[in-house]
Structures are given as structure tokens and as C-alpha cells.
Design an enzyme around this catalytic site. Structure first.
Site, PDB file in Angstrom:
ATOM      1  N   GLY A 169      17.655  24.429  39.815  1.00 14.00           N
ATOM      2  CA  GLY A 169      17.254  24.773  41.171  1.00 14.00           C
ATOM      3  C   GLY A 169      15.857  24.255  41.481  1.00 14.00           C
ATOM      4  O   GLY A 169      15.038  24.092  40.584  1.00 14.00           O
ATOM      5  N   SER A 170      15.604  23.995  42.758  1.00 14.21           N
ATOM      6  CA  SER A 170      14.272  23.600  43.186  1.00 14.21           C
ATOM      7  C   SER A 170      13.434  24.854  43.439  1.00 14.21           C
ATOM      8  O   SER A 170      13.925  25.976  43.353  1.00 14.21           O
ATOM      9  CB  SER A 170      14.358  22.751  44.454  1.00 14.21           C
ATOM     10  OG  SER A 170      15.024  21.539  44.188  1.00 14.21           O
ATOM     11  N   GLY A 171      12.175  24.650  43.750  1.00 14.27           N
ATOM     12  CA  GLY A 171      11.292  25.777  44.028  1.00 14.27           C
ATOM     13  C   GLY A 171      10.417  26.153  42.847  1.00 14.27           C
ATOM     14  O   GLY A 171       9.558  27.013  42.963  1.00 14.27           O
ATOM     15  N   HIS A 172      10.675  25.490  41.683  1.00 16.87           N
ATOM     16  CA  HIS A 172       9.899  25.780  40.472  1.00 16.87           C
ATOM     17  C   HIS A 172       8.968  24.616  40.126  1.00 16.87           C
ATOM     18  O   HIS A 172       8.600  24.433  38.971  1.00 16.87           O
ATOM     19  CB  HIS A 172      10.834  26.024  39.284  1.00 16.87           C
ATOM     20  CG  HIS A 172      11.792  27.150  39.481  1.00 16.87           C
ATOM     21  ND1 HIS A 172      11.373  28.445  39.616  1.00 16.87           N
ATOM     22  CD2 HIS A 172      13.142  27.175  39.575  1.00 16.87           C
ATOM     23  CE1 HIS A 172      12.439  29.231  39.772  1.00 16.87           C
ATOM     24  NE2 HIS A 172      13.523  28.475  39.760  1.00 16.87           N
ATOM     25  N   HIS A 226      12.556  34.250  37.872  1.00 16.57           N
ATOM     26  CA  HIS A 226      13.008  34.658  39.201  1.00 16.57           C
ATOM     27  C   HIS A 226      12.777  36.145  39.396  1.00 16.57           C
ATOM     28  O   HIS A 226      13.287  36.744  40.324  1.00 16.57           O
ATOM     29  CB  HIS A 226      14.486  34.367  39.404  1.00 16.57           C
ATOM     30  CG  HIS A 226      14.863  32.972  39.040  1.00 16.57           C
ATOM     31  ND1 HIS A 226      15.243  32.627  37.762  1.00 16.57           N
ATOM     32  CD2 HIS A 226      14.907  31.848  39.767  1.00 16.57           C
ATOM     33  CE1 HIS A 226      15.503  31.329  37.730  1.00 16.57           C
ATOM     34  NE2 HIS A 226      15.310  30.828  38.921  1.00 16.57           N
ATOM     35  N   ASP A 253      23.854  27.259  36.867  1.00 17.42           N
ATOM     36  CA  ASP A 253      23.648  25.920  36.324  1.00 17.42           C
ATOM     37  C   ASP A 253      24.793  25.532  35.392  1.00 17.42           C
ATOM     38  O   ASP A 253      25.297  24.417  35.455  1.00 17.42           O
ATOM     39  CB  ASP A 253      22.309  25.863  35.579  1.00 17.42           C
ATOM     40  CG  ASP A 253      21.126  25.940  36.529  1.00 17.42           C
ATOM     41  OD1 ASP A 253      20.917  24.974  37.275  1.00 17.42           O
ATOM     42  OD2 ASP A 253      20.446  26.976  36.550  1.00 17.42           O
TER      43      ASP A 253
END
Lengths: 212, 345
Positions: B54-57, B219, B110
Site C-alpha cells: 500500500g501507498s502512504g508509507h 497502521h 497483500d
């Protein structure tokens, strides 16, 4: 007048109504997921259903199968994440079980949800009692088989009720899958967000069929 | 309070950040398909390494595509795994005929999406293997590694796998070395306040102002305990003890012993400052030294983040001769760059 069978065009319209219902429920789904996960389920579902609208609206479909598999691919590609994989699988696996069906009636409803439930459980590894969408999807599938000889409006109402009961039952379960599993007993009292989505999908299908 | 985010359409955040990332690579990387990155000059016959998530990290995972690092990355939406068609596009872009190793964090979304991507790649006759990263020792006991999450330890692991992929003769060989790097890497994270979801501005979890989530995931997944807010010098040994204990309790590895050489990584989850990371590092080194561990190299900084989440993590990677040789290879990417050898070497 309620309908006994739906044409591909009517299936398309029903799923457009489903898409609108999920998009409208985005805040509800976000709150449900924040209690158990990271709060992105509402956005993901809403994004997926907007993609569904792009792929379905104004399109002609040669079969009911194609309506559902197109919907599944649109969700899988646009959403990603666990939700994209399992909800995409729900509609793709369910749709593939309708190969050759000319219309969507109670028997197709049963075939669809049986395959959808099996497909989701295989992909995600969840079973009944794990506090996931399977807890509303599996009872919905069982009920659909039980009412496969009833009229479609009666059948969909019973299936939607079964999903709702399953979602309510998920409140008393402890999550063992996905990000929520690390919360353990803290998940008690909250329904699974994916199970909430399944009930919204089925309620919108019922409302369309009963009013059609 | 919602955070002031300098963005455009909240639903296009992931697409736009990847477009920007390509610019940061300044030609070393190209955008592939819908939302993937691939190195622009992968040699023919190379065993390929694909990462993703996922993006955002940021700057991980997509910032770890680089020289002697990963060959490509499949980038998901914010905090969501990349869908199978994006995984397939990335796989096709990095494949040079010797197969592709998928290396990513152990999260349900994932795993499902990369597995579906691998099935699609199989239809294209591309051989794919998967190694999952599960370094977070607080997410499950050592006997249940399949339930463990992947957190900041991914940085040294991808560094080592990327180095190994340069000379790996086969997918088998790369897989074996990568599994060893995963097995020897353990992390513990803590969180003091949440990040936010860019599209809604809402926090990813709730935690009392006066508490720290010990072992909390990136998260906001809960860890082993909520403890009262404390000092860096009090928290640091408690975090390290959890890592030491894990090496001791796990039958698959030896306990950490005097003389072992390690890479030590202090990561900020986002808003915890370099100042705070350095204060923790100072105390951590005192403890590692007292235990007789040889800190071969150090990484410090915000590399595995969750927006403005406050928190830090420690990762320990034990090096054997093979991993040390791989560590010494220089590497370059937007996320992580190092010269040949080591700091102070």
C-alpha cells in the site's frame, strides 16, 4: 411489480442501485472499520462502486454473468487491498457460476451466492466464525439454496435477512483474520465492516427486486 | 483535529505521489502500467526482485526500487495492497527470463493480491516465488510467524535481497538468501499518536494522550501493551528486550550473543523527529554495546512511515559472512542510499 426473473439489463440496473447504496453508506462503513481496522473500508468500497458505475452505466450486456464478472473486475482493479480481492472475488466467482443463464431468478441467486461464498473463503482463508464478511455471506448462500424454488422477491428477502442475522452474530465473535485479529476481545460488540457491506449489497438487491 | 494536507483530489493521492516519485528518480525508474515502478536498465537474464504494498508509507516500498535494490514495485492505493492487475504489470516489467521474487510485508490484502498477480504471471509463463516479511515480534509468538506483520525491518531485508539479486544465479538462490535475511531480522515498534487517512483526514486509530502503544503496528494495530508515556531512556531498553527475547525464544535462530554483528535501524513512523530518534539511538547503542553486540552499521530516519503518526521502531538484522558481504555493496534509491562498505568502516 416485483419481478420473478431479471434480464441482463435489469441485473445491471440492480447492481447500479447496489453501487449507489454502498457509496451512500461510506461514512457508516468507515466508522465500522475504524472500530476494528484502519478505517479505510468505506473509502475503498466507495471507490470500487464508483468504478462499477463507470463500467456498467449505459452499457449493454449479453448475459447476466457478464454483468457480475465485469463488476468484480472493476472492484478488484480499482480497490486493491484485502477488500478489493475478496469483494472482487465475490462478484467474479458468483458471476462465473451463471455461465449460460439467460436471466437471473431464484436458482441463479442460489448458484451465485454459493459460488461467491466458496470463492471468497478459498481466496481469503476465512471461515464462518472468524468475524469477516463470510459471517454474513455464508448464511446468505445457505439460505439462497434453501429458497431456490421460491419466487425471487421472497427468496431475496429471505437471503437479505440471513445476511443481516449473520452480520449481527459477528458482533459476538472475536476477530481472527486480517488487521482486526490483533485486537482480540476488543472486537466484541462490533460487527465486521465487510459483513456490513454484504448486508448493504443484499438489501439494495432486495429493494430493487421488490420494487422492480 | 484534522491535519493540513497539501494535496489535490484526495482520491488521486496515490497516483500523484507515484508520479512525483518517478520525477525524484530522475530517469533511473520509469512508471509502468497503472501504478508501478521499474528500473529503466534491468539487465537481461537477471533474477528480478519485486517489492510492493500500500501507498502512504513513503518513502517505502516504492522508494526502494533502485541500484542494487529492488527492480520494481507494485504500488497500491493508500494503505491498500496493489490489485492483481497492477502486480502483473509490475511483474512483466521486471521479468528478464529468470523469474521474479516477490518480497513484501505479511498482510492479508497483500498476500491475496500478490498471489492473484502470481497466478496471472503464471499464465504468462513467468516463474514467481514469494518471500513474506514478518519482522514485527509483537504481532504474534515466534511459533506463529505466518501471523506476524512486516514493519520497518523491510528496509535492511530489501537492501540485502537487492544486493543478492545482482549476482544470484537462480530464483532458488535469491529466495534462500532472502529467507535468511528475513529470519535474522526482528523489529519492535511503539506508537504515541496516530497518522491520518489522506482522503478523510480521520485518524487511523485512537490512543490516549498519556499512553504509548508498545508493539503497535504501522497502521495502529495493537501491540502487546499500552504503557504510560515515558522517557526515551526508559522505553529504549524495554523495546530492545522484546527483540532479544524473540531471538532467544525462537527455535529457528540462535540467541543474540556477544560478538554477533548486526545492522541496527531506528525508524521514525512519521512525525517523531530525527532528534528523538537520535536520543533513542544513543541509549540503544549503550545497551547493544554492553551486550557485546557489534553494531556493524546503523540506519536512522523516517523510512517506514504512516503519515504523521508518532512513534519509532527498532530493527536488528544479524549478519553472517554472506549477509555482511551483501550489506557492503553500495546501493542507491530515493528511500535508501549507502556507499560501499559501512559507516565508520
Amino acid at each position: 411489480m416485483p419481478k420473478e426473473t431479471l434480464s441482463p439489463a435489469e441485473c445491471r440496473d440492480m447492481m447500479l442501485a447496489v453501487a449507489d447504496a454502498i457509496i451512500a453508506a461510506e461514512p457508516v462503513l468507515t466508522d465500522a472499520d475504524r472500530a476494528l481496522g484502519d478505517g479505510d473500508h468505506g473509502i475503498g468500497m466507495s471507490r470500487g462502486m464508483n468504478a462499477v458505475k463507470d463500467k456498467l452505466a449505459g452499457q449493454e450486456f449479453e448475459s447476466v454473468e457478464k454483468v457480475f464478472t465485469t463488476m468484480g473486475m472493476a472492484m478488484m482493479s480499482s480497490m486493491g487491498g484485502a477488500s478489493g480481492a475478496v469483494f472482487g472475488t465475490l462478484f467474479r466467482a458468483g458471476g462465473k457460476a451463471l455461465t449460460g443463464a439467460e436471466s437471473f431468478g431464484s436458482r441463479e441467486l442460489a448458484a451465485f451466492f454459493t459460488a461467491a461464498s466458496e470463492g471468497v473463503q478459498t481466496r481469503g482463508g476465512a471461515k464462518v466464525g472468524d468475524k469477516t464478511m463470510v459471517d454474513s455471506l455464508a448464511p446468505a448462500a445457505e439460505k439462497a439454496v434453501a429458497v431456490a424454488e421460491s419466487g425471487l422477491p421472497e427468496a431475496i428477502a429471505a437471503v437479505a435477512d440471513a445476511a443481516e442475522s449473520g452480520k449481527e452474530a459477528s458482533k459476538d465473535m472475536i476477530a481472527t483474520m486480517g488487521r482486526a485479529k490483533t485486537l482480540g476481545e476488543k472486537t466484541l460488540g462490533h460487527p465486521d465492516a465487510g459483513a456490513v457491506s454484504v448486508t448493504i449489497i443484499l438489501s439494495a438487491m432486495r429493494d430493487y427486486i421488490v420494487a422492480a | 483535529m484534522s491535519h493540513k494536507k497539501l494535496i489535490n483530489d484526495p482520491l488521486k493521492v496515490a497516483d500523484e505521489l507515484v508520479e512525483g516519485l518517478v520525477e525524484a528518480y530522475n530517469g533511473d525508474c520509469v512508471l509502468v502500467g497503472q501504478r508501478s515502478l521499474a528500473l529503466s536498465n534491468i539487465p537481461d537474464g537477471k533474477v528480478a526482485l519485486l517489492v510492493g504494498g500500500g501507498s502512504g508509507h513513503e518513502p517505502i516500498y516504492h522508494g526502494l526500487v533502485g541500484r542494487n535494490l529492488a527492480d520494481g514495485a507494485a504500488c497500491g492505493d493508500i494503505f491498500a495492497a496493489p490489485p492483481p492487475d497492477i502486480v502483473l504489470e509490475a511483474t512483466q516489467a521486471v521479468n528478464r527470463g529468470k523469474g521474479v521474487l516477490y518480497l513484501y510485508g505479511n498482510y492479508a490484502g497483500d498476500v491475496m493480491n500478490f498471489d492473484m498477480g502470481a497466478e496471472l504471471a503464471g499464465d504468462d509463463d513467468i516463474e514467481v516465488r514469494t518471500v513474506l516479511i514478518w519482522d514485527d515480534v509483537c504481532s504474534a509468538p515466534p511459533t506463529q510467524k505466518n501471523n506476524r506483520r512486516g514493519i520497518a525491518g523491510l528496509v535492511p531485508i530489501v537492501k540485502l535481497a537487492g544486493a543478492a539479486s545482482q549476482s544470484a544465479g537462480s530464483l532458488d538462490e535469491l529466495e534462500a538468501t532472502t529467507r535468511k535475511a528475513v529470519l535474522q531480522t526482528r523489529s519492535v515498534g511503539v506508537s504515541m499518536s496516530p497518522g491520518s487517512i489522506p482522503a478523510t483526514g480521520k485518524p487511523t486509530f485512537d490512543i490516549d494522550e498519556s499512553m504509548i502503544g508498545l508493539g503497535m503496528g504501522i497502521h495502529g494495530e495493537p501491540g502487546v501493551a499500552e504503557i504510560p508515556m515515558t522517557t526515551a531512556d526508559d522505553l529504549t531498553p524495554r523495546m530492545l528486550d522484546l527483540i532479544f527475547e524473540d531471538f532467544e525464544k525462537d527455535d529457528e535462530v540462535e540467541a543474540l550473543a556477544a560478538g554477533d554483528e548486526i545492522v541496527f535501524f531506528v525508524n521514525s513512523l512519521g512525525s517523531t523527529t530525527m532528534m528523538e530518534c537520535l536520543i533513542a539511538l544513543r541509549k540503544a547503542r549503550e545497551i547493544l554495546d554492553a551486550k557485546g553486540l557489534k553494531t556493524y552499521d546503523v540506519i536512522v530516519g523516517p523510512l517506514v512511515t504512516c503519515q504523521e503518526m508518532a512513534g519509532i521502531s527498532f530493527s536488528v538484522t544479524r549478519l553472517d559472512d554472506e549477509l555482511k558481504r551483501l550489506w557492503e555493496l553500495p546501493c542507491q534509491s530515493v528511500c535508501f542510499t549507502k556507499m560501499e562498505g559501512r559507516y565508520g568502516g
